[in-house]
Design an enzyme around this catalytic site. Structure first.
Site, short mmCIF file in Angstrom:
data_model
loop_
_atom_site.label_atom_id
_atom_site.label_comp_id
_atom_site.label_asym_id
_atom_site.label_seq_id
_atom_site.Cartn_x
_atom_site.Cartn_y
_atom_site.Cartn_z
N ASP A 1 28.76 73.00 -31.02
CA ASP A 1 28.74 71.63 -31.55
C ASP A 1 29.88 71.53 -32.55
OD1 ASP A 1 27.95 69.02 -32.41
OD2 ASP A 1 25.90 69.50 -31.85
N TRP B 1 44.71 40.05 -38.47
CA TRP B 1 44.15 41.40 -38.60
C TRP B 1 44.79 42.16 -39.74
CZ3 TRP B 1 45.49 46.60 -38.15
CH2 TRP B 1 46.81 46.87 -37.76
N SER C 1 33.33 55.81 -41.93
CA SER C 1 32.98 56.46 -40.67
C SER C 1 34.14 57.31 -40.15
CB SER C 1 32.60 55.39 -39.64
OG SER C 1 32.68 55.90 -38.35
N SER C 2 35.34 56.74 -40.14
CA SER C 2 36.49 57.47 -39.61
C SER C 2 36.81 58.70 -40.46
CB SER C 2 37.73 56.57 -39.56
OG SER C 2 37.47 55.45 -38.76
N HIS D 1 50.93 51.75 -40.17
CA HIS D 1 51.76 52.40 -39.17
C HIS D 1 51.20 53.73 -38.69
CE1 HIS D 1 54.96 52.06 -36.43
NE2 HIS D 1 55.01 53.38 -36.50
N GLU E 1 48.22 54.28 -38.45
CA GLU E 1 47.14 53.81 -37.58
C GLU E 1 47.62 53.65 -36.13
OE1 GLU E 1 43.96 53.32 -37.92
OE2 GLU E 1 43.51 52.12 -36.16
N TYR F 1 49.71 55.46 -34.65
CA TYR F 1 49.71 56.78 -34.02
C TYR F 1 48.30 57.33 -33.90
CZ TYR F 1 54.59 56.08 -34.57
OH TYR F 1 55.82 55.52 -34.47
N SER G 1 48.27 64.45 -21.35
CA SER G 1 48.70 65.84 -21.21
C SER G 1 47.64 66.71 -20.55
CB SER G 1 49.04 66.42 -22.59
OG SER G 1 50.00 65.60 -23.23
N HIS H 1 59.21 49.09 -41.69
CA HIS H 1 59.83 48.33 -40.58
C HIS H 1 58.95 47.16 -40.16
CE1 HIS H 1 57.96 51.29 -37.47
NE2 HIS H 1 57.18 50.27 -37.62
N HIS H 2 57.73 47.09 -40.69
CA HIS H 2 56.92 45.89 -40.48
C HIS H 2 57.32 44.79 -41.44
CE1 HIS H 2 54.01 47.87 -37.75
NE2 HIS H 2 54.33 48.94 -38.46
N THR I 1 59.00 61.17 -29.22
CA THR I 1 58.29 60.43 -28.17
C THR I 1 59.01 60.61 -26.84
OG1 THR I 1 57.81 58.82 -29.90
CG2 THR I 1 57.24 58.21 -27.66
N LYS J 1 58.35 63.97 -25.33
CA LYS J 1 57.06 64.03 -24.64
C LYS J 1 57.16 63.43 -23.26
CE LYS J 1 53.52 64.42 -28.04
NZ LYS J 1 52.07 64.36 -28.03
N ARG K 1 54.22 33.72 -32.86
CA ARG K 1 52.88 34.20 -32.59
C ARG K 1 51.89 33.44 -33.47
NH1 ARG K 1 52.58 40.13 -35.57
NH2 ARG K 1 50.50 40.14 -34.69
#
Lengths: 208, 653
Positions: B126, B162, B192-193, B276, B278, B280, B291, B325-326, B351, B354, B473
């Site tokens: 477990d 959001w 929780s997370s 950010h 988040e 990932y 993978s 960058h946001h 990236t 990968k 948007r």
């Protein structure tokens, strides 16, 4: 949680379950506590940054006349001494000396409470005598939020350690709980270290 | 459960009371034992597999809910100057759609896989803290309920987007309690997370089977570890930002009040320092799943395993250095703009590494195009499109042009649907036989895949054009003479095709779980340790401790030489030690929920209950229940009992 009754002090427990032997040799509880402390660093990092950013950008008036730096220096010293007793408590637990550990825990709780009492006095004095409130100025906003969060951490530590102290009188705290005391000690030292950062960056910096 | 015999009851951690079955503290509640009612069993379970199934079921429910919200948005945008829904309801919909999909659908679906697959892949019985794991589940579930409760209160759901930029969220501009629901439910979901992440870190670092060194870990488990580290380091930033916002709203502080010295831009920084990483947190589990799936269906080992693991770690680290960058249009200054543009472009390197490694895995393989493989290949191609537009956004002038247009909406839906969701679907099709012992129909799986792929591209590719031609948007509607009508119509058609594909998928899951036929234990000819046990696994996962000799152990058992075959540790003479069920994780979760609800309704008059003057009562009730549960939780200890595997049910015993 599955760690509570593992191989402490070389005292033979009936049988050690394989799931209680860890890859690193470090108990699960301790790994989880370290992870939590890493996370808590980011919590305080965010709060301290907020305070320093607003200090830099809003140019609030001199607050040295508000601070009572002698009192805060004294309470800082008291909190540091509580860490010494915490270390002594952990050491006593590892040696299986329950009585010693109990006295040291009592001292940690006493010193922690003194620190907290000084903070309560400080807040009360600031609010009622000097009119520094959380919704009166940007300095009050960040100051109370940051030091208040630290105070809640201290309070939580006091409640945690007091629970163990109370258990020790009912036979619930035993030699094999050295690990649990050590984990609580990690938390306590961390909260102390955070204060060592808050003290210069919130208080002393105003005198520079 | 039932196929195993309860042998004896293990004494609790506090060493107090031996003897069967363990009484809970003060005799208030009986601690449920073997053979308890199924409902009680699920409510009190500490089994990572049952917890994972509940995570997955709840996440699929929220996925459907968020999907319906998206379809209403598309229905409103199907033509110019439509008034199907009000502008305010539209704002509530896109806020709830984004929040639901990120925090209640994609993250928990990832958590479902972490919970189910990771302990099996490392050969553990477990996770490190089974009751804490149950706590994470209940807190997630109640956090989702809390967020959606906002629909039923006056003022309704939050209309703030959001990422809820200050000062829109201040009590001046958002007086309704919808925003308070948003603030508090995100706090609850964060707890929780965080709790889950501490648990997974301790589990992966400490509870691997003998011989399973870090560089033999399946990549999915590696990505679980990296994601958990991202969670513990990123979530504090948003938690503190939410606390600050809550103080501003409830206690009149000035964190984001520009008139009093506060700075709304601080919210953007704190939010994206979380936001950010988040991204990932949402994509790394997906990369882990891919993978795992690609080598199985290409029948080749993963190409460049160490470099894939390393790239994942690099993405995780760099993810903390690109948040601004946001905020390229907020006036950061040339140096900050250049630094963040450069760092953002850097992320393309790991990236890209990968992606080339995945292509290298396929190269020369004997590829089988089963449904999981189709979704995996869909992931690679769609995620690449999202990645390309991501690199475009790294360039400051380009980003300035595209900021807050539909181009951005297209970009992150390619990353999150074409990326995360595609990979999660691949994972569900791949591991469904492991979880249920039943296989999803290939025919319906392929129908679902092609509908999802076609619908998704039809819905989101036109948004690139819409964004380039300037459609902002979060616009409730648009004028007919803007030239945006045609692509919006196609986009709406695509969204409904995507919805149909997802509906078929969900229907297929429910039908197969209910009526599907049993399949082989290892239907895909798989490679990793989770397949070295029955499907579904017994409560104890592995009857004896596996001793691992190599990476891709199960593949080696089938096709490689004798000396690297899996070995099994000795049988445990006392039986297998299992942790006891517990009520307290659920109760602690309920306490936290009531506490949070009290803060939401902090300043509200109480409906229906005259004399219950202020909701501080709720905070007291909730906090007391939380603290009481934590104390009883600590005092009852992990407990435990012993199981003896039934050799007729478990051929591995």
């Amino acid at each position: 949680m599955s760690q509570a009754h593992t191989e402490p002090l070389g005292k033979a427990s009936e049988h050690v379950h394989p799931e209680e032997q860890t890859n690193t040799g470090i108990p699960n509880k301790k790994v989880a506590m370290w992870a939590f402390l890493a996370s808590d660093c980011m919590f305080f990092g965010t709060l301290i940054s907020t305070h320093l950013i607003y200090r830099k950008t809003t140019g609030y008036p001199d607050v040295t006349h508000i601070f009572d730096i002698e009192l805060t220096t004294g309470s800082t010293f008291i909190l540091l001494m509580s860490s010494l007793f915490m270390a002594l408590a952990v050491s006593a637990m590892h040696k299986g000396n329950l009585n010693n550990a109990r006295w040291s825990l009592g001292a940690v709780i006493l010193f922690g409470s003194l620190f907290l009492g000084a903070q309560v006095y400080e807040f009360h004095h600031f609010v009622h005598d000097l009119g520094l409130t959380i919704n009166g100025s940007i300095f009050g906003t960040t100051f109370y939020t940051l030091t208040g969060t630290h105070g809640i951490h201290v309070l939580f530590g006091i409640i945690w350690l007091s629970s163990w102290l109370i258990y020790s009188f009912f036979g619930t705290m035993k030699r094999e709980h050295a690990l649990d005391i050590e984990v609580a000690g990690l938390y306590w030292h961390f909260v102390d270290i955070v204060w060592i950062i808050i003290f210069p960056f919130v208080y002393l910096i105003e005198y520079v | 459960m039932a196929e195993s015999i309860v042998h004896d009851t293990h004494s609790s951690a506090k060493g107090g009371h031996a003897g069967a079955p363990q009484k809970s503290f003060f005799g208030l509640l009986k601690r449920p034992g073997e053979g308890c009612h199924p409902v009680i069993d699920w409510l009190t379970t500490v089994d990572h597999k049952k917890i994972a199934i509940m995570y997955g079921a709840a996440a699929l429910f929220f996925l459907v809910l968020g999907g319906v919200e998206a379809l209403i948005i598309r229905w409103q945008l199907a033509g110019p100057e439509r008034e199907m829904i009000s502008a305010r309801f539209y704002n509530q919909l896109f806020t709830m759609h984004g929040t639901t999909m990120i925090f209640l659908a994609v993250m928990p679906l990832g958590a479902a896989f972490f919970n189910y697959i990771m302990p099996l892949q490392i050969g553990a019985r477990d996770v490190a803290f089974p009751r804490l794991n149950a706590f994470s589940l209940w807190v997630f579930l109640l956090g989702g309920v809390l967020l959606n409760l906002s629909w039923f209160f006056p003022g309704g759901a939050p209309p703030v987007g959001w990422f809820a930029y200050a000062p829109l969220t201040s009590s001046t501009y958002s007086p309704g309690i919808g925003t308070d629901f948003w603030v508090l439910s995100l706090q609850v979901l964060g707890i929780s997370s965080l709790a889950a992440a501490f648990n997974f870190i301790a589990t992966i670092i400490n509870m691997r089977a003998p011989g399973l060194s870090m560089m033999r870990l399946p990549v999915f488990t590696w990505m679980t570890l990296i994601t958990s580290f991202l969670i513990i380091l990123a979530f504090p930033a948003i938690t503190i930002a939410l606390v600050q916002l809550m103080f501003d709203r409830n206690f009149g502080t000035f964190f984001f009040e520009a008139g009093e010295g506060g700075r709304p831009i601080l919210w953007q920084h704190l939010f994206w320092i979380f936001g950010h990483p988040e991204v990932y947190i949402l994509i790394l589990p997906a990369m882990g799943i891919i993978s795992e799936v690609l080598p199985v269906f290409a029948r080749k080992p993963l190409f460049g395993y160490p470099i894939i693991v390393f790239s994942g770690a690099v993405i995780g680290v760099l993810g903390f250095a690109v948040w601004s960058h946001h905020m390229f249009t907020t006036g950061l200054g040339v140096i900050a703009l250049s630094a963040f543009a450069l760092l953002t472009m850097l992320i393309a390197i790991p990236t890209g590494v990968k992606i080339f490694n995945w292509i290298g895995t396929l190269w020369g393989g004997r590829i089988r195009f089963d449904t999981p493989m189709l979704f995996a290949i869909g992931f690679i191609s769609m995620f690449m499109i999202g990645g390309f537009t991501g690199i475009m956004h790294a360039s400051v002038p380009v980003d300035t042009q595209q900021h807050d247009t539909y181009f951005v909406v297209a970009h992150f839906h390619y990353v999150l649907i074409g990326g995360s969701i595609m990979a999660l679907l691949a994972g569900i099709y791949y591991w469904f036989p492991k979880v249920s012992g039943k296989q999803l129909s290939e025919r319906w799986g392929k129908i679902s895949f092609w509908l999802v792929l076609a619908g998704f591209n039809l819905a989101f590719f036109p948004m690139h054009f819409l964004g380039m031609t300037g459609m902002p948007r979060r616009t409730h509607t648009y004028r007919a003479d803007m030239g945006w009508t045609e692509w919006n119509v196609w986009s709406t058609v695509g969204a409904f095709i995507l919805g149909l594909g997802m509906a078929i998928f969900v229907g297929q899951i429910i039908y197969t779980a209910w009526k599907g036929r049993r399949c082989k234990a290892d239907p895909w000819d798989s490679r990793t340790l989770e397949w070295a046990t029955t499907s579904p696994p017994q409560a104890y996962n592995f009857p004896r401790t596996p001793i691992v000799k190599t990476r891709d152990q199960v593949w080696a058992d089938k096709y490689d030489s004798e000396e690297i075959h899996l070995e099994w540790g000795p049988e445990e003479e006392h039986g297998i030690h299992m942790p006891d069920r517990s009520w307290y994780p659920l109760f602690a979760g309920i306490g936290l929920f009531i506490f949070a609800l009290g803060w939401v309704l902090f300043k509200e008059p109480v409906p229906f209950i005259p004399g219950f003057a202020n909701f501080l009562h709720l905070q007291v009730v909730g906090f007391s229940l939380l603290m009481l549960s934590i104390y009883l939780w600590a005092l009852e200890g992990p407990g435990g009992y012993h199981l003896h595997p039934d050799k007729s049910k478990d051929p591995y015993a």
